[in-house]
Design a protein around this motif. Structure first.
Motif, PDB file in Angstrom:
ATOM      1  N   GLY A  21      35.061  23.866  45.937  1.00 47.40           N
ATOM      2  CA  GLY A  21      33.648  23.923  45.159  1.00 47.40           C
ATOM      3  C   GLY A  21      32.558  23.140  45.617  1.00 47.40           C
ATOM      4  O   GLY A  21      32.258  22.739  46.899  1.00 47.40           O
ATOM      5  N   CYS A  22      31.662  22.791  44.862  1.00 49.76           N
ATOM      6  CA  CYS A  22      30.550  22.441  44.774  1.00 49.76           C
ATOM      7  C   CYS A  22      30.419  20.744  45.051  1.00 49.76           C
ATOM      8  O   CYS A  22      31.249  20.200  44.981  1.00 49.76           O
ATOM      9  CB  CYS A  22      29.398  22.781  43.715  1.00 49.76           C
ATOM     10  SG  CYS A  22      29.697  21.723  42.248  1.00 49.76           S
ATOM     11  N   GLN A  59      36.038  27.526  40.060  1.00 49.07           N
ATOM     12  CA  GLN A  59      36.150  28.655  39.516  1.00 49.07           C
ATOM     13  C   GLN A  59      35.086  29.596  39.751  1.00 49.07           C
ATOM     14  O   GLN A  59      34.923  30.671  38.841  1.00 49.07           O
ATOM     15  CB  GLN A  59      36.611  28.430  38.104  1.00 49.07           C
ATOM     16  CG  GLN A  59      37.753  29.497  37.487  1.00 49.07           C
ATOM     17  CD  GLN A  59      37.677  29.579  36.179  1.00 49.07           C
ATOM     18  OE1 GLN A  59      36.906  28.781  35.326  1.00 49.07           O
ATOM     19  NE2 GLN A  59      38.652  30.381  35.464  1.00 49.07           N
ATOM     20  N   ILE A  60      33.899  29.505  40.187  1.00 47.14           N
ATOM     21  CA  ILE A  60      32.692  29.938  40.418  1.00 47.14           C
ATOM     22  C   ILE A  60      32.945  31.707  40.721  1.00 47.14           C
ATOM     23  O   ILE A  60      32.176  32.242  40.075  1.00 47.14           O
ATOM     24  CB  ILE A  60      31.818  29.371  41.356  1.00 47.14           C
ATOM     25  CG1 ILE A  60      30.273  29.568  41.002  1.00 47.14           C
ATOM     26  CG2 ILE A  60      31.894  29.982  42.662  1.00 47.14           C
ATOM     27  CD1 ILE A  60      29.857  29.061  39.773  1.00 47.14           C
ATOM     28  N   VAL A 181      29.947  27.972  34.670  1.00 48.61           N
ATOM     29  CA  VAL A 181      29.827  26.406  34.768  1.00 48.61           C
ATOM     30  C   VAL A 181      29.582  25.969  33.383  1.00 48.61           C
ATOM     31  O   VAL A 181      30.178  24.772  32.988  1.00 48.61           O
ATOM     32  CB  VAL A 181      28.658  26.050  35.612  1.00 48.61           C
ATOM     33  CG1 VAL A 181      28.285  24.620  35.696  1.00 48.61           C
ATOM     34  CG2 VAL A 181      28.857  26.336  37.207  1.00 48.61           C
ATOM     35  N   ARG A 185      32.096  22.856  32.688  1.00 45.07           N
ATOM     36  CA  ARG A 185      31.512  21.737  32.757  1.00 45.07           C
ATOM     37  C   ARG A 185      30.858  21.277  31.394  1.00 45.07           C
ATOM     38  O   ARG A 185      30.492  20.053  31.339  1.00 45.07           O
ATOM     39  CB  ARG A 185      30.552  21.622  33.780  1.00 45.07           C
ATOM     40  CG  ARG A 185      31.077  21.782  35.206  1.00 45.07           C
ATOM     41  CD  ARG A 185      31.308  20.410  35.885  1.00 45.07           C
ATOM     42  NE  ARG A 185      31.819  20.460  37.080  1.00 45.07           N
ATOM     43  CZ  ARG A 185      32.568  19.460  37.812  1.00 45.07           C
ATOM     44  NH1 ARG A 185      32.090  18.160  37.441  1.00 45.07           N
ATOM     45  NH2 ARG A 185      33.252  19.615  38.809  1.00 45.07           N
ATOM     46  N   GLN A 216      23.929  20.269  38.042  1.00 43.17           N
ATOM     47  CA  GLN A 216      23.841  21.644  38.279  1.00 43.17           C
ATOM     48  C   GLN A 216      22.564  22.095  37.933  1.00 43.17           C
ATOM     49  O   GLN A 216      21.900  23.237  38.345  1.00 43.17           O
ATOM     50  CB  GLN A 216      24.887  22.446  37.238  1.00 43.17           C
ATOM     51  CG  GLN A 216      26.392  22.673  37.824  1.00 43.17           C
ATOM     52  CD  GLN A 216      26.386  23.057  38.955  1.00 43.17           C
ATOM     53  OE1 GLN A 216      25.590  23.989  39.481  1.00 43.17           O
ATOM     54  NE2 GLN A 216      27.598  23.161  39.546  1.00 43.17           N
TER      55      GLN A 216
HETATM   56 FE1  F3S Z   1      32.717  25.688  41.237  1.00 43.64          FE
HETATM   57 FE2  F3S Z   1      32.773  24.129  39.198  1.00 43.64          FE
HETATM   58 FE3  F3S Z   1      31.146  23.324  41.050  1.00 43.64          FE
HETATM   59  S1  F3S Z   1      33.132  26.151  39.191  1.00 43.64           S
HETATM   60  S2  F3S Z   1      30.838  25.520  41.799  1.00 43.64           S
HETATM   61  S3  F3S Z   1      33.248  23.399  41.200  1.00 43.64           S
HETATM   62  S4  F3S Z   1      30.893  23.408  38.938  1.00 43.64           S
END
Ligand code: F3S
Ligand code: SAH
Ligand code: SF4
Length: 478
Positions: A21-22, A59-60, A181, A185, A216
Motif C-alpha cells: 500500500g501507500c 485494499q485500493i 479510502v 481510513r 490522502q
Molecule cells: Fe491502500 Fe489503504 Fe493506502 S487502501 S492506498 S493502504 S489508505
C-alpha cells in the motif's frame, strides 16, 4: 500515550513486517514497529526468523487485496513449521473485511484496524500469553479525535535515516465513487500542529534531511479544526521558520479542490519547500470526472496547473490516472491521453479500474453497468503509460546540461555501476558518478550534479567540480 504494557520485557524477540500500500501504510508500519520496541521486539528482514509477523494490507484495488491473501498463504505454511509464531493482519483490508478474515485465514492471530494501531502491544502480549484463546481483534469503525493523542508518544522505527514521513491528516471526506479510502481510513482528522512540529524537530535533531507531510488529501489539513484558521500553508511556514535544519520539505497527496493559493505560494516562496506537487487528475474527460465525483472539470484542473506553473517556475507535477472506469468510451479515454500532453505531467501513476464492492462504482459494475473488459483496460493502460513515458522523457531532456541540487540517498541500486543515487528538488531520481573523489561517502549530502543524460524515469549525471568554496560541487583538493 499511557503505556499499555508498563514493564518492558527484557527478552528480545523478532518482528517482521510486510507492508503493502501507500506511504500512509508505510508510516503506520514504522509506528507499529515503534510501539513494539519497548516490548523487546527487534525488526528483522525475513519472516522466517521472526516470532511475530505483521502484514499491513492495502485494499485500493483487487490485486492489492489478492496480494495480502497470497502472502497470508505463505505465512500459513510458516506457522505450520513454527507454531509459536504469531501473525498480525493490519491495514485497510482488515478495516473492511474483518468478519471474513478469520474464516478465510483462521491461522491469523490478531486483527488490528487502521485506527487501532496503538492497541497492538496489548493484543500481542495477550496472544503470546493466552494460549487457550484463538483470536484477538481491535477494529473500530469510527475514529475518535484522540487517535493522535496516541501517536504523539510513539517513536517510529523508520526505514530511512534521511527522509522521514510524518502523517498530518488521516482519512478522507471525498468519497470518489471508485475509492475505498474513506471506508478504510474514515473521515478526515487533522493532527495538532504542535505535535507535528515536535516530531519534525525530533527528526531534525536526528539529522533527517527531508520531511514529507502525508495525507490522502494533505492540503485539506486543518479543515476539520473548529476555527479553520490554520491550514497546510501555516504548517509549512511554521516548520520552515522553526526547523530550518531540515533542508527539504514535501507534502503529498494533493487534491485539486484543496490546493489553495497560499499553499502554492509556499512552494513558490519558501526555499526549503520543494518544487514538486503530486496532484492526481484521474481522468481527462468531464463526464467521467463527474461520474467519479471528483468535483472539478478538465478545464478547472488545467487552470490550476497553469497557475502552479506560473507561480513556481521549474515545478514538477505528477498525477494519478484510472483507465477503464465503468462506461469509459474510447473517445473519453482519448481525452485522458490528451490531458497528459496538455498538463505536461512529469510522470503519473496509472491503474486499470478495479471494482471495489463497497463503493458506488463497484455497485454499478456488479450490476453489469458499463463494464470495460480486462483486455480493453490493459490496452488503454499500455497506451496511457506510453504517452506518459514520452512526456516524461521530453521533460527530462530539458534537464540535460543543467546543474541541479541532489540529496544523495546512497549507492545506486544497480551495483555494477558503483554509482550514487539521489533526488532533485523536483523529486527526480538521479544516478551519478563521483569522478572527483570516489572515496567520499556522499550519503545524506546536498550536492550539485551536472545532468549528462536523460531517461524517461531517471536522470544521469556527474558531480560538479567547484573552483571556489562558494561554488556548487566538490572542491578539488589543493
Ligand atoms: Fe491502500 Fe489503504 Fe493506502 S487502501 S492506498 S493502504 S489508505
Ligand atoms: N487521495 C489521492 C489518492 C488515493 S488512492 C487522490 O485523491 O487522488 C491512490 C490512487 O489509487 C488514486 O489516485 C487512484 O488513481 C487509484 N485508485 C483508487 N481507487 C481505485 C480503483 N478502484 N481502481 C483503480 N485505481 C484506483
Ligand atoms: Fe480516494 Fe477520492 Fe479520497 Fe483520494 S480523494 S482518497 S481518490 S476518495
Amino acid at each position: 500515550m499511557t503505556a499499555l504494557v508498563k514493564e518492558p520485557l527484557a527478552m528480545e524477540r523478532k518482528v517482521y513486517i510486510e507492508t503493502l500500500g501507500c506511504q500512509m501504510n508505510q508510516n503506520d508500519s514504522e509506528l507499529m514497529l515503534g510501539l513494539l520496541a519497548p516490548q523487546g521486539f527487534v525488526p528483522v528482514n525475513n519472516a522466517k526468523q521472526a516470532d511475530l509477523v505483521i502484514i499491513n494490507t492495502c485494499q485500493i484495488r483487487s490485486n492489492a487485496e489478492d496480494k495480502a491473501y497470497s502472502y497470508l498463504g505463505v505465512l500459513n505454511k510458516l506457522k505450520r513449521q513454527k507454531p509459536n509464531v504469531k501473525i498480525v493482519m493490519a491495514g485497510c483490508v482488515v478495516q473492511q473485511t474483518k468478519d471474513e478474515v478469520f474464516q478465510r485465514a483462521p491461522y491469523v492471530d490478531i486483527l488490528i484496524g487502521t485506527q487501532n494501531i496503538h492497541e497492538l502491544p496489548l493484543l500481542v502480549e495477550q496472544a503470546f500469553q493466552k494460549d487457550d484463546q484463538k483470536h484477538f481483534m481491535a477494529v473500530d469503525k469510527q475514529k475518535n479525535k484522540s487517535t493522535y493523542d496516541y501517536f504523539d508518544d510513539i517513536v517510529p522505527v523508520r526505514q530511512s535515516a534521511l527522509s522521514g514521513w510524518v502523517t498530518i491528516i488521516e482519512g478522507c471526506d471525498y468519497f470518489c465513487t471508485y475509492c475505498v479510502v474513506p471506508y478504510t481510513r474514515g473521515r478526515q482528522i487533522s493532527r495538532a500542529p504542535q505535535s507535528i512540529l515536535d516530531e519534525v524537530k525530533q527528526l531534525a535533531d536526528k539529522g533527517y534531511q527531508e520531511i514529507t507531510l502525508l495525507g490522502q488529501t494533505v492540503d485539506a489539513y486543518g479543515k476539520d479544526f473548529t476555527d479553520r484558521t490554520y491550514g497546510l500553508a501555516h504548517l509549512l511556514e511554521d516548520i520552515h521558520e522553526q526547523v530550518p535544519e531540515i533542508p527539504r520539505l514535501r507534502f503529498m497527496t494533493s487534491h485539486p479542490l484543496d490546493l489553495s493559493d497560499d499553499i502554492i505560494d509556499c512552494v513558490a516562496h519558501l526555499p526549503r519547500v520543494m518544487e514538486y506537487i503530486h496532484i492526481p487528475m484521474q481522468a481527462g474527460n468531464d463526464l467521467i470526472l463527474e461520474r467519479m465525483r471528483r468535483g472539478y472539470t478538465r478545464e478547472q484542473y488545467f487552470e490550476l496547473i497553469d497557475k502552479i506553473r506560473d507561480k513556481v517556475p521549474g515545478v514538477a507535477i505528477t498525477g494519478d490516472f484510472i483507465v477503464g472506469f465503468p462506461g469509459e468510451t474510447e473517445a473519453q479515454f482519448q481525452d485522458t491521453l490528451d490531458a497528459v500532453k496538455r498538463a505536461r505531467f512529469d510522470s503519473a501513476n496509472t491503474a486499470a479500474y478495479s471494482a471495489r464492492k463497497q463503493t458506488p462504482a463497484g455497485i454499478w459494475e456488479t450490476k453489469g453497468e458499463g463494464v470495460i473488459s480486462q483486455k480493453e483496460k490493459d490496452d488503454r493502460l499500455q497506451r496511457l503509460n506510453q504517452e506518459i513515458s514520452e512526456m516524461a522523457y521530453e521533460i527530462n531532456k530539458t534537464y540535460e546540461g543543467q546543474i541541479v541540487e541532489v540529496l544523495v540517498e546512497g549507492k545506486s541500486k544497480r551495483k555494477q555501476f558503483d554509482r550514487w543515487r539521489g533526488r532533485t528538488r523536483t523529486n527526480k531520481t538521479v544516478n551519478f558518478d563521483n569522478f572527483i573523489d570516489p572515496s567520499l561517502d556522499l550519503t545524506g549530502q546536498l550536492i550539485s550534479i551536472k545532468i549528462t543524460q536523460a531517461h524517461a524515469w531517471a536522470l544521469q549525471g556527474e558531480v560538479c567540480i567547484a573552483h571556489k568554496s562558494h561554488e556548487p560541487g566538490i572542491l578539488l583538493s589543493p
